[in-house]
Write an enzyme that holds these catalytic residues in place. Structure first.
Site, mmCIF file in Angstrom:
data_model
loop_
_atom_site.group_PDB
_atom_site.id
_atom_site.type_symbol
_atom_site.label_atom_id
_atom_site.label_comp_id
_atom_site.label_asym_id
_atom_site.label_seq_id
_atom_site.Cartn_x
_atom_site.Cartn_y
_atom_site.Cartn_z
ATOM 1 C CG HIS A 21 -109.899 -18.030 28.036
ATOM 2 N ND1 HIS A 21 -109.595 -19.109 28.822
ATOM 3 C CD2 HIS A 21 -108.874 -17.930 27.138
ATOM 4 C CE1 HIS A 21 -108.425 -19.637 28.442
ATOM 5 N NE2 HIS A 21 -107.981 -18.936 27.416
ATOM 6 C CD GLU A 22 -109.787 -16.366 23.643
ATOM 7 O OE1 GLU A 22 -109.989 -17.546 23.960
ATOM 8 O OE2 GLU A 22 -108.624 -15.911 23.432
ATOM 9 C CG HIS A 80 -105.285 -14.914 26.264
ATOM 10 N ND1 HIS A 80 -104.191 -15.429 26.909
ATOM 11 C CD2 HIS A 80 -106.069 -15.972 25.953
ATOM 12 C CE1 HIS A 80 -104.315 -16.753 26.992
ATOM 13 N NE2 HIS A 80 -105.447 -17.109 26.425
HETATM 14 O O1 LIG Z 1 -107.362 -18.429 24.535
HETATM 15 C C1 LIG Z 1 -107.698 -19.411 23.843
HETATM 16 N N1 LIG Z 1 -107.104 -20.586 23.940
HETATM 17 O O2 LIG Z 1 -106.104 -20.686 24.816
HETATM 18 C C2 LIG Z 1 -107.472 -21.734 23.112
HETATM 19 C C3 LIG Z 1 -107.664 -23.017 23.890
HETATM 20 N N2 LIG Z 1 -108.629 -22.887 24.965
HETATM 21 C C4 LIG Z 1 -109.956 -22.871 24.696
HETATM 22 O O3 LIG Z 1 -110.387 -22.844 23.572
HETATM 23 C C5 LIG Z 1 -110.847 -22.870 25.885
HETATM 24 C C6 LIG Z 1 -111.097 -24.055 26.554
HETATM 25 C C7 LIG Z 1 -111.934 -24.055 27.653
HETATM 26 C C8 LIG Z 1 -112.536 -22.907 28.115
HETATM 27 C C9 LIG Z 1 -112.289 -21.719 27.431
HETATM 28 CL CL1 LIG Z 1 -113.005 -20.271 27.987
HETATM 29 C C10 LIG Z 1 -111.441 -21.697 26.316
HETATM 30 CL CL2 LIG Z 1 -111.096 -20.223 25.506
HETATM 31 NI NI NI Z 2 -106.190 -19.129 26.236
#
Ligand SMILES: O=CN(O)CCNC(=O)c1cccc(Cl)c1Cl
Ligand code: NI
Length: 181
Positions: A151-152, A155
């Site tokens: 996920h990061e 980004h």
């Molecule tokens: O990029 C970071 N964010 O957007 C912060 C908020 N989201 C989370 O913490 C989050 C929530 C659920 C699954 C994943 Cl994988 C993540 Cl990362």
């Molecule tokens: Ni995010």
């Protein structure tokens, strides 16, 4: 903590610039601030007091800084920390064919609406990165920590979680996928 940039801002769709070492004082402070945000957001009292949305990761483009730096703070079920690191210039060098997705989907500070569906990712990955000291590291992660890192790292390359949700059937996924609770 700087304001969180929302979907629609081009910075979230850009490929961020590599981080130069030694880190500038500004970049070092950003790394510290991002990790501090995660720690605070996971503390119920502090999060409530400052109205913080909980996060297990945070990437520099989300605070408007287009550099390849992301903080991850992944707690385990038993309250232990599974992964706590600032990933600079991370590259996924190996990824499993086996897919994985969080059972409850994903959320993002940069995406205000809830978007249901399986965010299809790799179950296991190997990441090469530099820590804030500039030391080259290589880690192998699986399941929840692997999903957060993907996920990061997304980004940092202009991708958002919903890019990986099947548009026609959001909850379709390969039969061999690991569904992470
Ligand atoms: O990029 C970071 N964010 O957007 C912060 C908020 N989201 C989370 O913490 C989050 C929530 C659920 C699954 C994943 Cl994988 C993540 Cl990362
Ligand atoms: Ni995010």
């Amino acid at each position: 903590m700087k304001d969180i940039v929302r979907d629609g801002d081009p910075v979230l769709r850009a490929v961020a610039q590599p981080v130069a070492f030694p880190l500038s004082a500004e970049d070092k402070k950003l790394a510290d601030d991002m990790m501090e945000y995660l720690v605070n957001s996971q503390d119920p009292e502090i999060a409530k007091k400052h109205q913080l949305r909980a996060g297990v990761g945070l990437a520099a483009p989300q605070v408007g800084v287009s550099i390849k730096m992301a903080a991850v703070l992944v707690p385990g079920d038993d309250g232990k920390i599974l992964l706590k690191e600032v990933l600079c210039n991370p590259v996924i060098v190996r990824e499993s064919v086996k897919p994985a997705a969080l059972a409850e989907g994903e959320g993002c500070l940069s995406v205000d609406e809830d978007i249901p569906g399986y965010v299809v990712r790799h179950d296991r990955i190997t990441i090469q990165y530099q820590n804030v000291a500039g030391e080259k590291k290589s880690i192998r992660v699986k399941d929840y920590p692997a999903i957060v890192c993907q996920h990061e790292i997304d980004h940092l390359n202009g991708h958002l979680f919903y890019d990986h949700i099947n548009k026609k059937n959001p909850f379709s996924i390969a039969p061999d996928a690991v569904i992470v609770q």
